[in-house]
Design an enzyme around this catalytic site. Structure first.
Site, PDB file in Angstrom:
ATOM      1  N   MET A 194     -18.705 -29.869  35.755  1.00  0.00           N
ATOM      2  CA  MET A 194     -19.678 -29.569  34.700  1.00  0.00           C
ATOM      3  C   MET A 194     -19.280 -30.273  33.413  1.00  0.00           C
ATOM      4  SD  MET A 194     -20.884 -25.697  35.216  1.00  0.00           S
ATOM      5  CE  MET A 194     -21.565 -25.182  36.781  1.00  0.00           C
ATOM      6  N   GLN A 214      -6.476 -34.444  27.440  1.00  0.00           N
ATOM      7  CA  GLN A 214      -6.619 -33.700  26.177  1.00  0.00           C
ATOM      8  C   GLN A 214      -5.704 -32.472  26.160  1.00  0.00           C
ATOM      9  OE1 GLN A 214     -10.512 -32.839  24.096  1.00  0.00           O
ATOM     10  NE2 GLN A 214     -10.317 -30.941  25.244  1.00  0.00           N
ATOM     11  N   ARG A 221     -22.342 -33.766  29.019  1.00  0.00           N
ATOM     12  CA  ARG A 221     -22.910 -35.113  29.179  1.00  0.00           C
ATOM     13  C   ARG A 221     -23.677 -35.276  30.494  1.00  0.00           C
ATOM     14  NH1 ARG A 221     -17.976 -36.775  26.114  1.00  0.00           N
ATOM     15  NH2 ARG A 221     -18.738 -37.739  24.180  1.00  0.00           N
ATOM     16  N   ASP A 245     -10.603 -31.764  31.019  1.00  0.00           N
ATOM     17  CA  ASP A 245     -10.145 -32.797  30.080  1.00  0.00           C
ATOM     18  C   ASP A 245      -8.619 -32.780  30.131  1.00  0.00           C
ATOM     19  OD1 ASP A 245     -12.782 -33.489  28.255  1.00  0.00           O
ATOM     20  OD2 ASP A 245     -12.790 -31.444  29.023  1.00  0.00           O
ATOM     21  N   GLY A 254      -9.931 -26.470  28.903  1.00  0.00           N
ATOM     22  CA  GLY A 254     -10.239 -26.757  30.303  1.00  0.00           C
ATOM     23  C   GLY A 254      -9.353 -27.862  30.853  1.00  0.00           C
ATOM     24  N   GLY A 297     -19.907 -27.302  21.966  1.00  0.00           N
ATOM     25  CA  GLY A 297     -21.190 -26.645  22.215  1.00  0.00           C
ATOM     26  C   GLY A 297     -21.939 -27.186  23.415  1.00  0.00           C
ATOM     27  N   GLN A 353     -13.824 -37.841  16.614  1.00  0.00           N
ATOM     28  CA  GLN A 353     -13.370 -38.187  17.962  1.00  0.00           C
ATOM     29  C   GLN A 353     -14.331 -39.102  18.712  1.00  0.00           C
ATOM     30  OE1 GLN A 353     -13.284 -33.897  19.010  1.00  0.00           O
ATOM     31  NE2 GLN A 353     -14.016 -34.538  21.013  1.00  0.00           N
ATOM     32  N   HIS A 391     -17.490 -23.960  29.819  1.00  0.00           N
ATOM     33  CA  HIS A 391     -17.195 -23.323  28.532  1.00  0.00           C
ATOM     34  C   HIS A 391     -17.116 -21.806  28.703  1.00  0.00           C
ATOM     35  CE1 HIS A 391     -19.503 -27.020  27.082  1.00  0.00           C
ATOM     36  NE2 HIS A 391     -18.342 -27.146  26.469  1.00  0.00           N
TER      37      HIS A 391
END
Ligand code: AMP
Length: 301
Positions: free
Chosen positions: A184, A153, A187, A150, A147, A31, A61, A37
């Site tokens: 972007m 990930q 954080r 990351d 994305g 979110g 996580q 996103h």
């Protein structure tokens, strides 16, 4: 668009869609939406009949000293953004809905999770793969959009889906950047004006890496050092700078093929990650920084 909080409701929506021969596109998130996103939602919308976005700040996580409690959240704004992007179903479960009992069953992807972010965040990727495995299990056969921001990930989740024969096709989408190049991130909201200016040099130091490789440098250690030096010149302290094979994050003796330069740096209280990928074929270097968004025109009225 509907917003559902129950696992059974999400499962039913996805099963009903597939019964009607519709395809499902899934965008898992925590979110606090930004253009990164939204680019995933648009990619899913362009390719699928039913688009599902999940919003869940996954406690599993986060490490004990990390920013779980302060992680930025704005569900009402996220719902508006998702609707604008044509999302069909937002799944926003509570923590007890996802973890009615403490999770004693977790998913661990060995090796790929040891280095880069895994070195400083030893439990992070188990949290990610566990929640993503749950989401894949709830949603069922689908295409999932992640994305490349990351990057580790993406590699880890892709490997998990392959190893567990999950019926999910993985799509990696370009890094979306602010007009000045800062990747972007939710954080980025933690950054003060001064920190924000310093954070830009994560991008400029990755650009220095790309320039070095473009100029013929093929030694990973020298490219790594170039990024460190460029960052340090602007007051950035890197947690890591790694030059790895993009496909499996393997170590490289020489820069060739598809390569990722991945970094993490904490600026103020924000731990930021970024990367650039390059395809090197002989003397030819093609660099992929993703998408740099255009600054909004200031109103002159
Ligand atoms: P998060 O909400 O940070 O967990 O991110 C949810 C998804 O959005 C992940 O697949 C991220 O890789 C992706 N994402 C986050 N930031 C960006 C970005 N700047 N560009 C592209 N994708 C992103």
């Amino acid at each position: 668009m509907i917003v559902v909080e129950r696992i059974t409701d999400l499962r039913e929506q996805c099963e009903a869609a597939r019964r009607a021969d519709a395809t499902v596109g899934l965008v898992p998130t925590m979110g606090f939406f930004h253009e990164g996103h939204r680019s995933l939602m648009r990619a899913a919308r362009a390719n699928h009949d039913l688009v599902v976005t999940t919003i869940f700040v996954n406690p599993l996580q986060f490490g004990p000293d990390e920013d779980l409690a302060g992680y930025p959240r704005d569900l009402p704004a996220d719902i508006v953004a998702a609707e604008t992007e044509g999302v069909d179903v937002v799944f926003a479960p509570s923590v007890p809905e996802m973890y009615p009992e403490p999770a004693v069953t977790t998913v661990h992807v060995a090796g790929l999770t040891d280095g880069l972010c895994g070195a400083a965040r030893p439990t992070h990727f188990d949290g990610v793969t566990t929640v993503v495995a749950k989401l894949f299990s709830i949603v069922g056969a689908c295409t999932a959009y992640f994305g490349r921001k990351d990057f580790q990930q993406l590699v880890v989740v892709r490997r998990m889906a392959a190893d567990l024969d999950l019926p999910v096709e993985m799509v990696g989408c370009p890094v979306v950047r602010e007009p000045d190049g800062l990747a972007m991130s939710s954080r980025n909201a933690y950054l003060s004006t001064e920190e924000r200016e310093r954070a830009i040099h994560i991008f400029t130091s990755l650009r220095a890496a790309a320039a070095a490789v473009g100029g013929g440098e093929r030694d990973p250690e020298r490219v790594r050092a170039r990024v460190e030096t460029e960052g340090a010149r602007h007051g950035l302290d890197y947690e890591y700078v790694e030059v790895r094979r993009a496909s499996d994050l393997g170590a490289l003796e020489s820069i060739n093929g598809e390569v990722v330069v991945a970094v993490a740096s904490t600026v103020g209280t924000a731990r930021l990650i970024d990367n650039v990928t390059m395809q090197i074929t002989g003397a030819e270097v093609s660099v992929d920084f993703g998408v740099i968004t255009v600054a909004e025109q200031e109103s002159t009225s």
